[in-house]
Design an enzyme around this catalytic site. Structure first.
Site, PDB file in Angstrom:
ATOM      1  N   GLU A  56       5.888 -42.534  39.248  1.00 53.41           N
ATOM      2  CA  GLU A  56       5.137 -42.566  37.989  1.00 53.41           C
ATOM      3  C   GLU A  56       5.987 -42.134  36.797  1.00 53.41           C
ATOM      4  O   GLU A  56       5.730 -42.538  35.673  1.00 53.41           O
ATOM      5  CB  GLU A  56       3.881 -41.687  38.082  1.00 53.41           C
ATOM      6  CG  GLU A  56       2.766 -42.291  38.926  1.00 53.41           C
ATOM      7  CD  GLU A  56       2.872 -41.934  40.389  1.00 53.41           C
ATOM      8  OE1 GLU A  56       3.908 -41.355  40.815  1.00 53.41           O
ATOM      9  OE2 GLU A  56       1.911 -42.229  41.137  1.00 53.41           O
ATOM     10  N   GLU A  64       2.693 -31.520  40.987  1.00 54.66           N
ATOM     11  CA  GLU A  64       3.483 -31.716  42.213  1.00 54.66           C
ATOM     12  C   GLU A  64       4.846 -31.043  42.055  1.00 54.66           C
ATOM     13  O   GLU A  64       5.400 -30.486  43.011  1.00 54.66           O
ATOM     14  CB  GLU A  64       3.664 -33.211  42.486  1.00 54.66           C
ATOM     15  CG  GLU A  64       2.372 -33.878  42.918  1.00 54.66           C
ATOM     16  CD  GLU A  64       2.416 -35.398  42.807  1.00 54.66           C
ATOM     17  OE1 GLU A  64       3.527 -35.963  42.701  1.00 54.66           O
ATOM     18  OE2 GLU A  64       1.348 -36.029  42.823  1.00 54.66           O
ATOM     19  N   HIS A  85       5.824 -36.426  37.327  1.00 54.53           N
ATOM     20  CA  HIS A  85       4.766 -36.592  36.315  1.00 54.53           C
ATOM     21  C   HIS A  85       3.990 -35.291  36.254  1.00 54.53           C
ATOM     22  O   HIS A  85       4.129 -34.443  37.141  1.00 54.53           O
ATOM     23  CB  HIS A  85       3.850 -37.747  36.724  1.00 54.53           C
ATOM     24  CG  HIS A  85       3.412 -37.637  38.153  1.00 54.53           C
ATOM     25  ND1 HIS A  85       2.364 -36.850  38.557  1.00 54.53           N
ATOM     26  CD2 HIS A  85       3.959 -38.146  39.301  1.00 54.53           C
ATOM     27  CE1 HIS A  85       2.257 -36.907  39.875  1.00 54.53           C
ATOM     28  NE2 HIS A  85       3.224 -37.677  40.359  1.00 54.53           N
ATOM     29  N   ASP A 133       9.836 -39.835  43.022  1.00 57.43           N
ATOM     30  CA  ASP A 133       8.478 -40.320  42.772  1.00 57.43           C
ATOM     31  C   ASP A 133       8.572 -41.437  41.733  1.00 57.43           C
ATOM     32  O   ASP A 133       9.617 -41.623  41.101  1.00 57.43           O
ATOM     33  CB  ASP A 133       7.605 -39.162  42.279  1.00 57.43           C
ATOM     34  CG  ASP A 133       6.124 -39.389  42.547  1.00 57.43           C
ATOM     35  OD1 ASP A 133       5.748 -40.481  43.026  1.00 57.43           O
ATOM     36  OD2 ASP A 133       5.327 -38.466  42.276  1.00 57.43           O
ATOM     37  N   HIS A 182       6.786 -41.672  46.771  1.00 53.76           N
ATOM     38  CA  HIS A 182       5.659 -42.311  46.083  1.00 53.76           C
ATOM     39  C   HIS A 182       4.834 -43.208  46.998  1.00 53.76           C
ATOM     40  O   HIS A 182       5.376 -44.105  47.649  1.00 53.76           O
ATOM     41  CB  HIS A 182       6.163 -43.139  44.894  1.00 53.76           C
ATOM     42  CG  HIS A 182       5.088 -43.963  44.264  1.00 53.76           C
ATOM     43  ND1 HIS A 182       4.067 -43.399  43.522  1.00 53.76           N
ATOM     44  CD2 HIS A 182       4.835 -45.294  44.284  1.00 53.76           C
ATOM     45  CE1 HIS A 182       3.256 -44.362  43.102  1.00 53.76           C
ATOM     46  NE2 HIS A 182       3.688 -45.515  43.560  1.00 53.76           N
ATOM     47  N   HIS A 220      -1.482 -36.890  37.655  1.00 56.23           N
ATOM     48  CA  HIS A 220      -2.340 -36.714  38.831  1.00 56.23           C
ATOM     49  C   HIS A 220      -1.630 -35.742  39.771  1.00 56.23           C
ATOM     50  O   HIS A 220      -0.455 -35.436  39.565  1.00 56.23           O
ATOM     51  CB  HIS A 220      -2.582 -38.055  39.552  1.00 56.23           C
ATOM     52  CG  HIS A 220      -1.358 -38.583  40.232  1.00 56.23           C
ATOM     53  ND1 HIS A 220      -0.324 -39.158  39.544  1.00 56.23           N
ATOM     54  CD2 HIS A 220      -0.975 -38.586  41.533  1.00 56.23           C
ATOM     55  CE1 HIS A 220       0.638 -39.511  40.391  1.00 56.23           C
ATOM     56  NE2 HIS A 220       0.273 -39.164  41.609  1.00 56.23           N
TER      57      HIS A 220
HETATM   58 ZN   LIG Z   1       3.505 -38.057  42.351  1.00 58.51          ZN
END
Ligand SMILES: [Zn+2]
Length: 272
Positions: free
Chosen positions: A7, A131, A101, A5, A57, A112
């Site tokens: 972020e 996540e 994240h 991912d 992502h 998020h």
């Molecule tokens: Zn993510």
């Protein structure tokens, strides 16, 4: 396997850094690829024979294949049944959650869960879930250990709660959702390589455990919950909250994906 991912990648702190097509994104995809390559190098040094990198992502077309470590292969592009974890059901001995994240509603850089906004919280079996927590539960269903988690310092704290035996590397220290104290890439890459090499000691697929799971999702507006509740098995359990039960984590994640897609389709400009 690496679920990659963006972020939580080195240097990333802001929307423009991770939105495909922007100038900043062009810059940060090089750093993101650097994190991945540092991880591949470490896994190989620790004994991995093959490394599959699954882009996780946004458009899932961020990493630079032309710069990819030659010991890895890369799964790029969208519309994969297991999404961020596509490939976890194949012959995988360990997974790295790289560039992760914290979850929606939690402190952390670019926090998020799936949708960049609109979702204010997700709960897995009653526990507030990022996540990372969702994907670790999916890995557990296939007996795959989480070897390493990288991201900001709060992502590492989160990982300690859902994958206590995983190594962690904080490539930045959260100051706000859009600010962090960042390590220089060369230093971050070195930390990731060292941690990945050592983490290979925990590699090895065990017996998977398939069990029922419940996911609840809270939105920032009532019509998004109403829209999601149209999905079969999904119930409205509050003005802005839906919940559903699934026979396995695999089924739960598929239903979660549908819920997020339907809700995203109901978001209107300005009022959300
Ligand atoms: Zn993510």
């Amino acid at each position: 396997m690496i679920s990659a991912d963006m972020e939580g990648a080195t240097g990333v702190t802001w929307t423009g850094d991770v939105i495909p097509g922007t100038e900043q994104w062009q810059r940060f995809r090089r750093l993101f690829t650097g994190d991945v390559n540092a991880c591949v190098a470490g896994l190989v040094a620790g004994g991995a024979k093959e490394v599959m990198v699954n882009e996780a992502h946004s458009s899932q077309r961020n990493l630079l294949l032309e710069d990819l470590h030659t010991s890895a292969r890369m799964l790029t592009g969208r519309h994969k049944p297991l999404s961020m974890m596509q490939g976890i059901d194949s012959d995988v001995d360990g997974v790295v959650l790289l560039g992760y994240h914290t979850g929606a509603g939690s402190p952390g850089v670019l926090a998020h869960t799936y949708l960049e906004n609109s979702i204010t919280g997700v709960w897995l079996d009653g526990v507030h879930a990022s996540e990372g927590r969702l994907n670790a539960a999916l890995a557990a269903e296939y007996g795959v250990p989480v070897l390493l988690v990288t991201g900001d310092d709060l992502t590492c704290e989160d990982a300690a709660s859902y994958a206590p035996s995983a190594a962690t590397v904080a490539v930045k220290e959260c100051v706000s959702r859009y600010a962090a104290v960042c390590l220089p890439p060369a230093v971050a890459f070195s930390h990731i390589t060292q941690a990945a090499t050592a983490a290979m000691a925990s590699a090895g697929r065990g017996e998977g455990v398939v069990s029922p799971h419940r996911i609840e999702v809270e939105f920032d507006a009532t019509h998004l919950a109403d829209a999601a509740a149209v999905v079969p098995t999904v119930e409205l359990i509050g003005a802005r909250r839906v919940g559903f039960d699934a026979v396995s984590m695999t089924e739960a994640m598929k239903a979660f994906k549908v819920v997020t897609h339907v809700a995203a389709g109901a978001v209107e400009d300005i009022y959300g």
